[in-house]
Design a protein around this motif. Structure first.
Motif, PDB file in Angstrom:
ATOM      1  N   TRP A 143      46.223  -0.422  47.377  1.00  0.00           N
ATOM      2  CA  TRP A 143      45.895  -1.751  46.768  1.00  0.00           C
ATOM      3  C   TRP A 143      47.311  -2.752  46.853  1.00  0.00           C
ATOM      4  O   TRP A 143      48.256  -2.418  47.020  1.00  0.00           O
ATOM      5  CB  TRP A 143      45.655  -1.457  45.184  1.00  0.00           C
ATOM      6  CG  TRP A 143      46.831  -0.875  44.336  1.00  0.00           C
ATOM      7  CD1 TRP A 143      47.146   0.363  44.233  1.00  0.00           C
ATOM      8  CD2 TRP A 143      47.658  -1.870  43.689  1.00  0.00           C
ATOM      9  NE1 TRP A 143      48.065   0.496  43.419  1.00  0.00           N
ATOM     10  CE2 TRP A 143      48.335  -0.824  42.977  1.00  0.00           C
ATOM     11  CE3 TRP A 143      47.765  -2.887  43.117  1.00  0.00           C
ATOM     12  CZ2 TRP A 143      49.725  -0.945  42.052  1.00  0.00           C
ATOM     13  CZ3 TRP A 143      48.748  -3.447  42.420  1.00  0.00           C
ATOM     14  CH2 TRP A 143      49.662  -2.523  41.662  1.00  0.00           C
ATOM     15  N   GLY A 170      37.222  -2.545  45.824  1.00  0.00           N
ATOM     16  CA  GLY A 170      36.944  -3.063  44.622  1.00  0.00           C
ATOM     17  C   GLY A 170      35.676  -3.906  44.262  1.00  0.00           C
ATOM     18  O   GLY A 170      35.038  -4.150  43.258  1.00  0.00           O
ATOM     19  N   LYS A 186      46.772  -4.826  53.541  1.00  0.00           N
ATOM     20  CA  LYS A 186      46.117  -3.547  53.214  1.00  0.00           C
ATOM     21  C   LYS A 186      45.060  -3.174  54.574  1.00  0.00           C
ATOM     22  O   LYS A 186      44.877  -1.969  54.829  1.00  0.00           O
ATOM     23  CB  LYS A 186      45.230  -3.907  52.073  1.00  0.00           C
ATOM     24  CG  LYS A 186      46.001  -4.248  50.895  1.00  0.00           C
ATOM     25  CD  LYS A 186      45.216  -4.152  49.474  1.00  0.00           C
ATOM     26  CE  LYS A 186      44.054  -5.520  49.717  1.00  0.00           C
ATOM     27  NZ  LYS A 186      44.957  -6.898  49.725  1.00  0.00           N
TER      28      LYS A 186
END
Length: 784
Positions: free
Chosen positions: A648, A772, A655
């Motif tokens: 994260w 997410g 990422k």
């Protein structure tokens, strides 16, 4: 409204409504004190039940049941069922709401099973608080049971929650009748496909889950399950001929404030609360019969004072709030709601408009909620998946009830043909539309003729649209799925067009521009693809466009969760673990368990990294692109040695780059062992754009590796990078292009699920970019 203001008297609007019943056998009134300190949370409540009026009965004083909020009738009858047929109440704080509500619903079901029941509350805020309270209660983690009594208590609490959800939350019965037979039938088919691999104990456990007889031989048990599956499959098929719609008609909870605004014009400007409504409708009653109630602020103040006093005196033996003003205030509030309902119906009856204005009657209670999982974590995930859809449906339904007031309005110009495809062109008269982002056509809008609903007293056609039955279908429908459209309400088939927004443009020199309407000025235009079987679109006619529910994963998510729960139930017998259950049951323990590379792989990776850094110092081209920064390198090392790794960071920190390079580095470290350890790698994300982003990173890094002549890159030949656009037709791993390779399949969860089901694949490594944004239940389609 103008007449009401001039005459200073309430006036009937004569609007037709289908969200307020003309009658019911039992009315349940719920008043809620909303906790201002914690917005959206329930502070206290009062539930009042009143049976249908008996014309021969005389008016008597209040039922003695209402005198004590904590009393329980020894006869075990619901509050509203007594010889005097009087209104009675039960009150309490938020912690007891589920128990009190479920108790009354259960008793009402037992004593008056086929009676028509309607639940009322005054404001939209109260309805929202009630529904949110139930959803949070269903999702709240329960402590691990230590004794058999704890287990029984937890099961009873879950039963009470399901009862309340079924009775008070929109869409639950639709889910129950539409999906439960389909889900169970699919799970049992998968279970029975194991044939001779099933032990007698597994068959007994399955029969126990289904409530079937658990005694008999292996063949007897198997045949019993097969018969049950056949019945479920036939039931799911018969549902196509039934009216499964719950949304768009009479709500589980009627919000009185909205119904009063639709039916009666009050001579009161601005916001109107219940005390003002009572005064306006019932103010002409004789003083000895006049009702009144306190405002929300006064009731909250009384309740809050009681709570503060109770905190100071923790030794008090009397239950919190027992016999104080807020309880009697809520009871009076519910009495006022009942009087308002009676007054509204009487005014409509006196005008001889009951049948013309009030289109619906109350329905029998529908209790229960899909609860097919024994595992607590999987059951809560099942609830969450359903609640997500319920909340989206509820928002659509509320908007449709009001005639979609904020929907863009379009004027139809005609059709254009590009290649072999016809497009429908509209001028955008009001509102805004955005062109689609994805390349695929989802047909996620519904188009209906615009009409003056208040003047015509018409029910919006969108109200009759059954979203759930077609939410997972690909449009245009084919001969295998068209029967779902045929099952729609006749009004829908006659008036509703399913549309896909292809483009939004400015009108130019196209032949379809209506210059007489636009006066030569450019106007925004919508370019649509449509699916329609009813009346054709009419040139010059206005249409409004509003969204529909589209969710290709919903039914599959439910099926997958229940299937994993069955697998988990039998894991003790078969010895086969369920990784996804282990993941959600204890994430830290699952994450720290060993992965493919281990410590040996970690050492090899450090040697690889040292070699790349040495090359980078010598300014060797491409070497720098294959070196991670320190924080990224730590994440990569965890990915190679741990079973679960979460990377994260804020946008732009690399990422996706770290995920792509870590995947290739792991294959490099494993070498030919990768063909055995991780031959199947799945890459997914919430959007096609995110999937393409990580794929392009992997391709780019593979090119850098291939161009690096100073190191052996022959291992790249093992990798087969494939984009799965259609899981039903994508080449299988056994095909020549995939056999003997490390296959990296990238696609949406929906397409990867279809592909893995068809190819009977189990993934060795799963990469979820922008995780997410992806619901855990949806991710479970590939994390199996």
């Amino acid at each position: 409204m103008l007449d009401a203001a001039k005459l200073h008297k309430p006036q009937l609007t004569r609007n037709r409504v289908f969200t307020f019943p003309r009658s019911e056998d039992y009315a349940i009134f719920i008043s809620v004190i909303v906790d201002v300190a914690d917005p959206g949370e329930m502070g206290a409540f009062c539930i009042s039940i009143k049976g249908k009026e008996d014309p021969s009965s005389q008016v008597r004083p209040e039922s003695p049941l209402g005198s004590n909020s904590d009393s329980t009738s020894k006869s075990k009858k619901p509050l509203g069922i007594n010889k005097r047929n009087l209104m009675a109440h039960t009150t309490g704080t938020a912690s007891s709401f589920v128990f009190r509500m479920a108790e009354q619903i259960t008793l009402l079901e037992e004593h008056k099973k086929y009676s028509k029941v309607q639940v009322y509350t005054y404001s939209p805020a109260e309805r929202s608080v009630i529904v949110n309270h139930l959803i949070k209660a269903a999702l709240k983690p329960t402590p691990a049971p230590e004794t058999l009594q704890d287990v029984r208590r937890a099961k009873e609490y879950n039963r009470q929650i399901r009862i309340c959800l079924g009775a008070l939350c929109e869409g639950t019965s639709t889910l129950q009748t539409t999906f439960q037979p389909q889900i169970l039938s699919g799970v049992l088919l998968s279970f029975l496909s194991k044939k001779n691999a099933l032990s007698k104990r597994e068959l007994e456990l399955c029969c126990e889950r289904l409530g079937l007889i658990t005694e008999g031989t292996t063949d007897t048990l198997r045949k019993q399950i097969e018969n049950h599956q056949r019945v479920l499959a036939e039931g799911a098929g018969r549902l196509s001929g039934l009216d499964r719609r719950e949304l768009g008609q009479l709500g589980k909870i009627v919000v009185l404030k909205k119904e009063i605004e639709r039916l009666i014009a009050l001579p009161i400007p601005g916001f109107v609360d219940l005390p003002q409504t009572v005064e306006a409708l019932l103010g002409d009653q004789p003083p000895n019969k006049r009702l009144s109630c306190e405002s929300d602020d006064v009731l909250f103040g009384a309740w809050n004072s009681t709570m503060l006093a109770a905190k100071k005196d923790r030794r008090a033996s009397v239950p919190v709030g027992n016999g104080v003003a807020w309880e009697s205030g809520l009871k009076e509030r519910n009495k006022c709601m009942r009087a308002v309902v009676q007054n509204m119906r009487q005014r409509i009856k006196d005008a001889d408009l009951t049948e013309k204005v009030l289109l619906n009657e109350a329905k029998p209670l529908e209790v229960g909620m899909i609860d097919l999982c024994e595992s607590e974590k999987l059951r809560k995930l099942l609830f969450m998946s359903q609640f997500d859809v319920l909340l989206r449906l509820d928002a659509l339904w509320q908007d449709r009830l009001d005639g979609c007031p904020n929907a863009p309005v379009l004027r139809y110009l005609g059709a254009e043909k590009k290649g072999s495809t016809w497009y429908q062109i509209f001028d955008i008269i009001s509102g805004t539309l955005e062109p689609r982002v994805e390349d695929r056509a989802f047909y996620d809008w519904i188009l209906v003729p615009e009409m003056d609903l208040p003047r015509q007293n018409a029910v919006p056609p969108e109200v009759y649209f059954d979203d759930l039955s077609v939410c997972g279908l690909v449009f245009p429908l084919n001969r295998y799925t068209k029967d779902r459209w045929d099952d729609q309400h006749s009004i829908v088939k006659d008036a509703v067009t399913i549309a896909n927004i292809t483009d939004v443009r400015m009108s130019g020199d196209n032949n379809l521009e209506d210059k007489s309407v636009n006066h030569g000025r450019p106007r925004s235009q919508a370019v649509l693809q449509t699916f329609f079987t009813g009346k054709q679109l009419q040139k010059g006619v206005l249409y409004r466009i509003s969204p529909r529910l589209v969710d290709f994963n919903f039914a599959r998510v439910l099926l997958n969760l229940v299937a994993m729960d069955f697998q988990y139930s039998f894991s003790g017998e078969s010895g086969e673990s369920v990784p996804f259950h282990d993941l959600i049951e204890n994430p830290p323990e699952f994450a720290s368990s060993d992965s493919y590379c281990g410590e040996r792989g970690k050492r090899i990776e450090r040697e690889v990294l040292k070699g790349l850094r040495d090359l980078a110092k010598l300014d060797v081209p491409h070497a720098k692109e294959l070196i991670l920064e320190s924080s990224q390198q730590k994440a990569a090392e965890k990915l190679m040695v741990n079973r679960l790794t979460v990377i994260w960071g804020p946008p732009g920190t690399g990422k996706t780059y770290t995920l792509a390079l870590s995947t290739l580095r792991m294959i490099e470290v494993l070498g030919t062992a990768a063909l055995k350890e991780c031959p199947i790698i799945l890459v997914t994300a919430m959007t096609h754009a995110a999937i393409e982003a990580i794929l392009s990173k992997i391709r780019s890094l593979m090119e850098h590796y291939g161009a690096l002549k100073e190191r052996d890159s022959s291992w790249l030949k093992m990798i087969s990078l494939q984009r799965v656009w259609t899981g039903g037709t994508h080449p299988l791993p056994s095909s020549p292009s995939s056999k003997g390779k490390v296959n990296i399949y990238a696609g949406t969860t929906f397409q990867l699920y279809k592909f893995c089901e068809r190819a009977h694949l189990k993934a060795n490594l799963i990469i979820i970019d922008e995780a997410g944004q992806l619901a855990l239940g949806t991710a479970a389609l590939v994390i199996r």
